[in-house]
Design a protein around this motif. Structure first.
Motif, PDB file in Angstrom:
ATOM      1  N   ASP A 174      15.794 -27.031  36.167  1.00 39.85           N
ATOM      2  CA  ASP A 174      15.840 -25.577  36.048  1.00 39.85           C
ATOM      3  C   ASP A 174      16.764 -25.137  34.922  1.00 39.85           C
ATOM      4  O   ASP A 174      16.603 -24.047  34.367  1.00 39.85           O
ATOM      5  CB  ASP A 174      16.318 -24.961  37.370  1.00 39.85           C
ATOM      6  CG  ASP A 174      15.361 -25.259  38.517  1.00 39.85           C
ATOM      7  OD1 ASP A 174      14.223 -24.766  38.466  1.00 39.85           O
ATOM      8  OD2 ASP A 174      15.757 -25.998  39.442  1.00 39.85           O
ATOM      9  N   HIS A 175      17.736 -25.990  34.594  1.00 42.70           N
ATOM     10  CA  HIS A 175      18.687 -25.664  33.540  1.00 42.70           C
ATOM     11  C   HIS A 175      19.295 -26.960  33.028  1.00 42.70           C
ATOM     12  O   HIS A 175      19.295 -27.979  33.734  1.00 42.70           O
ATOM     13  CB  HIS A 175      19.797 -24.745  34.078  1.00 42.70           C
ATOM     14  CG  HIS A 175      20.525 -23.976  33.012  1.00 42.70           C
ATOM     15  ND1 HIS A 175      20.061 -22.788  32.508  1.00 42.70           N
ATOM     16  CD2 HIS A 175      21.697 -24.224  32.365  1.00 42.70           C
ATOM     17  CE1 HIS A 175      20.914 -22.327  31.591  1.00 42.70           C
ATOM     18  NE2 HIS A 175      21.901 -23.196  31.485  1.00 42.70           N
ATOM     19  N   ASP A 202      17.872 -21.366  28.966  1.00 35.66           N
ATOM     20  CA  ASP A 202      17.712 -22.536  29.834  1.00 35.66           C
ATOM     21  C   ASP A 202      18.692 -23.657  29.529  1.00 35.66           C
ATOM     22  O   ASP A 202      18.654 -24.711  30.174  1.00 35.66           O
ATOM     23  CB  ASP A 202      16.284 -23.077  29.702  1.00 35.66           C
ATOM     24  CG  ASP A 202      15.239 -22.055  30.105  1.00 35.66           C
ATOM     25  OD1 ASP A 202      15.516 -21.258  31.019  1.00 35.66           O
ATOM     26  OD2 ASP A 202      14.155 -22.047  29.490  1.00 35.66           O
ATOM     27  N   ARG A 213      22.034 -18.078  37.296  1.00 42.47           N
ATOM     28  CA  ARG A 213      20.638 -18.486  37.363  1.00 42.47           C
ATOM     29  C   ARG A 213      20.291 -18.677  38.830  1.00 42.47           C
ATOM     30  O   ARG A 213      20.715 -19.646  39.454  1.00 42.47           O
ATOM     31  CB  ARG A 213      20.396 -19.783  36.578  1.00 42.47           C
ATOM     32  CG  ARG A 213      20.764 -19.712  35.088  1.00 42.47           C
ATOM     33  CD  ARG A 213      19.839 -18.762  34.342  1.00 42.47           C
ATOM     34  NE  ARG A 213      20.110 -18.730  32.895  1.00 42.47           N
ATOM     35  CZ  ARG A 213      20.908 -17.834  32.307  1.00 42.47           C
ATOM     36  NH1 ARG A 213      21.532 -16.913  33.045  1.00 42.47           N
ATOM     37  NH2 ARG A 213      21.083 -17.857  31.000  1.00 42.47           N
TER      38      ARG A 213
END
Length: 311
Positions: free
Chosen positions: A60-61, A92, A139
């Motif tokens: 996701d990151h 990201d 996030r």
């Protein structure tokens, strides 16, 4: 569940042409070190294999904890920005600088200006210094918090610094993120752990950093610098302990003195009691063929709780 990839100590090569004038500084020692060792032990093929496997994992990151460069030359700064663009969109990918990114006076400011899209944080959380630290990027239910330990040092030194001022700002971020129930992931280049590095490479301000974490809490701290896949624990809020996770250098291709290239996958998920469960997976090269495999996997359970569970 939130999946965060952690990569560090990229040391992008090869070095661009270096003039005699550029070497009339600390860069001469780094240049010699590159020619003698790093040019042979760090290879783009190793880094490429790591990044390819990391992208296949679809995190996701992605967190990059410093040392993208070697001598912090202007050409290296430009290459490091292009590499970040390849790694992912600024939203990201988050980056913090290492000692090689601040190799000589003035280099850190130029690097941070080039990397600004990857360090742009949320507004209104805390004041940042001239280089944009500390920042926080939210996030989902995860707060990715970047602090800088990078500074220019004298020849033969690779020390870092965590100041009282940055500590106060980090404290405000950790407090607010904790109040909002976010999983707090702190990124720093130098390990904030006593004895993790020899004196000429250590972090000045370890006590300040640990005091802030002990007062406000955090869920995990990620660092680079040592080129080692380490796991330490420091005191957190109350009686809790906070895992401090290191990672092997992302471009290491020989592994004579340090492990071959690796990266970490950190998976975070809140349980029914709103406590965060964190799982650490290490993936890396297993031989000269460039094959990347899972090396280990573990739940990051505090030593005291692990002892209770096995008693």
């Amino acid at each position: 569940m939130f999946r965060l990839a952690h990569i560090s100590d990229v040391h992008l090569g090869p070095l661009p042409p270096v003039t005699y004038r550029q070497l009339a500084s600390k860069r001469i020692t780094g240049y010699i070190n590159w020619q003698r060792t790093r040019s042979r032990s760090f290879h783009d093929g190793a880094l490429g294999a790591i990044v390819a496997d990391m992208k296949e994992a679809a995190p996701d990151h992605t967190a990059v904890t410093g040392d993208l460069m070697n001598l912090a030359l202007a050409e290296e700064i430009a290459v490091s920005r292009k590499w970040l663009e390849m790694l992912g969109a600024p939203a990201d990918v988050s980056v913090v600088p290492g000692n090689h990114d601040a190799y000589v006076p003035g280099a850190l400011r130029k690097a941070c200006e080039a990397w600004r899209p990857w360090t742009e944080g949320e507004h209104g959380w805390a004041k940042t210094n001239v280089n944009g630290f500390p920042y926080v990027r939210v996030r989902g239910r995860v707060a990715i918090i970047g602090v800088s330990s990078a500074r220019a040092t004298a020849p033969f030194l690779a020390t870092g610094s965590f100041t009282d001022e940055q500590g106060r700002r980090l404290g405000r971020i950790l407090h607010r993120a904790g109040e909002e129930g976010l999983c707090r992931v702190v990124l720093i280049h130098h390990p904030p752990v006593r004895g993790a590095d020899p004196a000429h490479k250590r972090l000045y301000g370890i006590g300040t950093f640990q005091k802030v974490v002990r007062r406000h809490g955090a869920e995990v701290v990620l660092h680079g610098h040592t080129h080692l896949p380490t796991l330490n624990w420091i005191p957190g809020k109350g009686k809790s302990q906070v895992p401090v996770v290191g990672v092997a250098a992302a471009g290491e291709s020989l592994g004579h003195e340090k492990p071959l290239a690796q990266y970490n996958l950190i998976e975070m998920e809140a349980d029914e009691g709103a406590e965060w469960r964190i799982r650490l997976t290490r993936r890396g090269l297993v031989g000269p063929t460039g094959r990347v495999e899972q090396l280990s996997q573990q739940e990051l359970i505090e030593p005291a709780k692990r002892a209770e569970a096995t008693a």
